[in-house]
Design an enzyme around this catalytic site. Structure first.
Site, PDB file in Angstrom:
ATOM      1  N   LYS A 171       0.851  -1.184   0.000  1.00 20.13           N
ATOM      2  CA  LYS A 171       0.000   0.000   0.000  1.00 20.13           C
ATOM      3  C   LYS A 171       0.890   1.238   0.000  1.00 20.13           C
ATOM      4  O   LYS A 171       1.741   1.393   0.882  1.00 20.13           O
ATOM      5  CB  LYS A 171      -0.893   0.007   1.243  1.00 20.13           C
ATOM      6  CG  LYS A 171      -2.043  -0.981   1.161  1.00 20.13           C
ATOM      7  CD  LYS A 171      -3.063  -0.545   0.129  1.00 20.13           C
ATOM      8  CE  LYS A 171      -4.224  -1.526   0.044  1.00 20.13           C
ATOM      9  NZ  LYS A 171      -5.111  -1.247  -1.098  1.00 20.13           N
ATOM     10  N   ASP A 199       0.042  -0.178  -4.741  1.00 17.07           N
ATOM     11  CA  ASP A 199      -1.352   0.247  -4.867  1.00 17.07           C
ATOM     12  C   ASP A 199      -1.535   1.560  -4.108  1.00 17.07           C
ATOM     13  O   ASP A 199      -1.396   1.587  -2.892  1.00 17.07           O
ATOM     14  CB  ASP A 199      -2.260  -0.842  -4.269  1.00 17.07           C
ATOM     15  CG  ASP A 199      -3.734  -0.516  -4.376  1.00 17.07           C
ATOM     16  OD1 ASP A 199      -4.082   0.542  -4.950  1.00 17.07           O
ATOM     17  OD2 ASP A 199      -4.552  -1.316  -3.874  1.00 17.07           O
ATOM     18  N   GLU A 225      -1.030  -0.025  -9.165  1.00 17.26           N
ATOM     19  CA  GLU A 225      -2.495  -0.093  -9.147  1.00 17.26           C
ATOM     20  C   GLU A 225      -3.093   1.232  -8.684  1.00 17.26           C
ATOM     21  O   GLU A 225      -2.625   1.823  -7.721  1.00 17.26           O
ATOM     22  CB  GLU A 225      -2.892  -1.231  -8.198  1.00 17.26           C
ATOM     23  CG  GLU A 225      -4.380  -1.415  -7.985  1.00 17.26           C
ATOM     24  CD  GLU A 225      -4.645  -2.694  -7.177  1.00 17.26           C
ATOM     25  OE1 GLU A 225      -3.915  -3.693  -7.362  1.00 17.26           O
ATOM     26  OE2 GLU A 225      -5.575  -2.686  -6.344  1.00 17.26           O
ATOM     27  N   GLU A 251     -11.117  -1.756  -9.717  1.00 14.56           N
ATOM     28  CA  GLU A 251     -11.975  -2.056  -8.568  1.00 14.56           C
ATOM     29  C   GLU A 251     -13.027  -0.971  -8.363  1.00 14.56           C
ATOM     30  O   GLU A 251     -14.022  -1.210  -7.682  1.00 14.56           O
ATOM     31  CB  GLU A 251     -11.137  -2.226  -7.300  1.00 14.56           C
ATOM     32  CG  GLU A 251     -10.479  -0.958  -6.810  1.00 14.56           C
ATOM     33  CD  GLU A 251      -9.597  -1.185  -5.585  1.00 14.56           C
ATOM     34  OE1 GLU A 251      -8.445  -1.620  -5.787  1.00 14.56           O
ATOM     35  OE2 GLU A 251     -10.042  -0.942  -4.465  1.00 14.56           O
ATOM     36  N   ASP A 274     -14.063  -6.306  -9.730  1.00 12.64           N
ATOM     37  CA  ASP A 274     -14.369  -7.103  -8.536  1.00 12.64           C
ATOM     38  C   ASP A 274     -15.684  -7.813  -8.784  1.00 12.64           C
ATOM     39  O   ASP A 274     -16.701  -7.163  -9.046  1.00 12.64           O
ATOM     40  CB  ASP A 274     -14.459  -6.189  -7.308  1.00 12.64           C
ATOM     41  CG  ASP A 274     -14.584  -6.987  -6.019  1.00 12.64           C
ATOM     42  OD1 ASP A 274     -15.456  -7.879  -5.943  1.00 12.64           O
ATOM     43  OD2 ASP A 274     -13.808  -6.727  -5.082  1.00 12.64           O
ATOM     44  N   HIS A 301     -10.017  -7.842  -8.568  1.00 14.02           N
ATOM     45  CA  HIS A 301      -9.933  -7.316  -7.206  1.00 14.02           C
ATOM     46  C   HIS A 301     -10.764  -8.221  -6.304  1.00 14.02           C
ATOM     47  O   HIS A 301     -11.868  -8.625  -6.665  1.00 14.02           O
ATOM     48  CB  HIS A 301     -10.507  -5.890  -7.189  1.00 14.02           C
ATOM     49  CG  HIS A 301     -10.580  -5.275  -5.834  1.00 14.02           C
ATOM     50  ND1 HIS A 301     -11.744  -5.236  -5.079  1.00 14.02           N
ATOM     51  CD2 HIS A 301      -9.639  -4.663  -5.084  1.00 14.02           C
ATOM     52  CE1 HIS A 301     -11.497  -4.616  -3.934  1.00 14.02           C
ATOM     53  NE2 HIS A 301     -10.232  -4.255  -3.906  1.00 14.02           N
ATOM     54  N   GLU A 334      -5.962 -12.118  -5.704  1.00 19.56           N
ATOM     55  CA  GLU A 334      -5.707 -11.155  -4.626  1.00 19.56           C
ATOM     56  C   GLU A 334      -6.178 -11.797  -3.329  1.00 19.56           C
ATOM     57  O   GLU A 334      -7.374 -12.067  -3.149  1.00 19.56           O
ATOM     58  CB  GLU A 334      -6.453  -9.837  -4.866  1.00 19.56           C
ATOM     59  CG  GLU A 334      -6.243  -8.884  -3.705  1.00 19.56           C
ATOM     60  CD  GLU A 334      -6.651  -7.453  -3.975  1.00 19.56           C
ATOM     61  OE1 GLU A 334      -7.444  -7.213  -4.896  1.00 19.56           O
ATOM     62  OE2 GLU A 334      -6.160  -6.575  -3.234  1.00 19.56           O
TER      63      GLU A 334
END
Ligand code: CA
Length: 381
Positions: A171, A199, A225, A251, A274, A301, A334
């Site tokens: 992250k 991401d 991402e 996502e 997703d 996602h 994921e």
């Protein structure tokens, strides 16, 4: 067979220790679980994605008041027709966000009914599996209050490697210079072997994202991402032409209509719809066909409970490699490793990683059974 009832279960529980991503602090984990009941006793389960800052009650109200009246009394085998009716009748107040999230949960539960009625996993009903297991990557690396970074991220990376992960996603989105130093430190600590993705959860604009992309290119990053807002498709196209790092997003996009521009304008290298948000099996198989026509790979996602995870594995099984080859580029799973008190308990048997791979459930429907005691424990009144 007819659908006689649709029940929603809003599950929610506070986290012992809140965690942060670039958009804010997550204090609770929640899920909207959907139960579709048929007149011959078959029950199907689905899940509506509830992201970290999303109140679950919104999608639950949409299902209860808008979607349930459309599908009750109907034949679940008319699932495609039912999907289009749900979308059409909610279009004036839907199209993106909680409404397609809600449609996804109902659609997944209907497909689960079909699979259970026929004694086949959903992937068999969708045309078969390209794979029986999948490489997972660890999603985690959230921040905690008082945490020391990058030291804690290096520790977390080592834990994932010890458990058998060979890929993980960091992250970022906490500041340009901080992110660059953070990514460099984790790469240096784990060495060149593990696949690393980053991401930003759309924390940046094009200029800031460009600076990060250029600086972390020597770190061998697999994809970046959501560097920028999902509304800025032109920004994605600009960034994609500047770097050898794959750009990924999806996502925060919904339905085949939403994905049309992303795919046809080649805005990203990797599409991430997703299943529990973008429209369920009915719509995501169409998004998959759209992506295939433009030779764009999908790695979905996934951030839900065990029900969403099992359903997503069914979807992943059906994704054609883009393109087919002797050693094709395969989708990954994921695999959320962040705190979630009922993620695995909700399903009987659970879904586990063996030898660095996650096996796609082969039982009927989404392939797992649901523990009603766990629903009762976390269900909100
Ligand atoms: Ca993400």
């Amino acid at each position: 067979m007819k659908i006689v009832d649709v029940r929603t279960h809003v599950l929610s529980t506070p986290l012992d220790e809140p965690f942060a991503f670039s958009m804010g602090w997550v204090h609770r984990r929640s899920a909207v679980i959907v139960e579709v009941i048929t007149d011959d006793g078959v029950i199907g389960w689905g899940e509506t994605l509830c992201h970290g800052l999303q109140p679950p009650q919104i999608a639950a109200a949409i299902i209860e008041h808008a979607l349930k009246p459309i599908v009750v009394g109907q034949d679940p085998f008319d699932v495609d027709v039912l999907w289009e009716r749900m979308y059409n009748l909610t279009r004036p107040f839907g199209q993106k966000g909680a409404v397609p999230n809600a449609i996804s949960g109902v659609d997944i539960a209907i497909w689960d009914c079909l699979g259970r009625a026929l004694g086949k996993p959903v992937h068999k009903l969708l045309g078969g599996a390209y794979r029986t297991d999948v490489q997972p990557y660890a999603t985690g690396f959230y921040r905690r209050q008082g945490g020391v970074y990058p030291a804690e991220a290096v520790d977390e990376a080592r834990r994932h490697l010890d458990r058998g992960f060979t890929a993980m996603k960091l992250k970022i989105g906490f500041g340009v210079e901080e992110d660059i130093a953070y990514v460099q430190a984790v790469r240096e600590a784990v060495g060149p072997g593990p696949k690393i993705m980053v991401d930003a959860n759309h924390a940046y604009n094009v200029g800031a994202a460009r600076r990060i992309l250029k600086a972390i290119e020597p770190c061998g990053i697999h994809w970046f991402e959501e560097p920028i807002s999902p509304e800025d498709i032109d920004g994605y196209r600009e960034l994609k032409n500047l770097t050898s790092i794959y750009l990924a997003a999806g996502e925060n996009e919904f339905t085949k209509i939403g994905f049309r521009e992303w795919v046809s304008r080649r805005a990203v290298d990797m599409l991430q719809p997703d299943l529990c948000a973008a429209g369920g099996f009915t719509e995501c198989r169409k998004i998959s066909a759209l992506a295939q026509a433009w030779h764009m790979p999908i790695t979905p996602h996934v951030w839900g409970s065990g029900i969403g995870l099992a359903a997503s594995l069914q979807f992943i099984a059906t994704l054609p490699p883009a393109p087919l080859a002797l050693n094709p580029i395969e989708p990954m799973l994921e695999y959320d490793q962040s705190a979630h008190p009922f993620r695995q308990d909700l399903i009987c048997g659970g879904i586990t990683m063996e030898g660095g791979r996650v096996v796609i459930p082969s039982g009927p429907g989404i392939g797992v059974d649901v523990d009603r005691d766990v629903i009762a424990r976390y269900r909100q009144a």
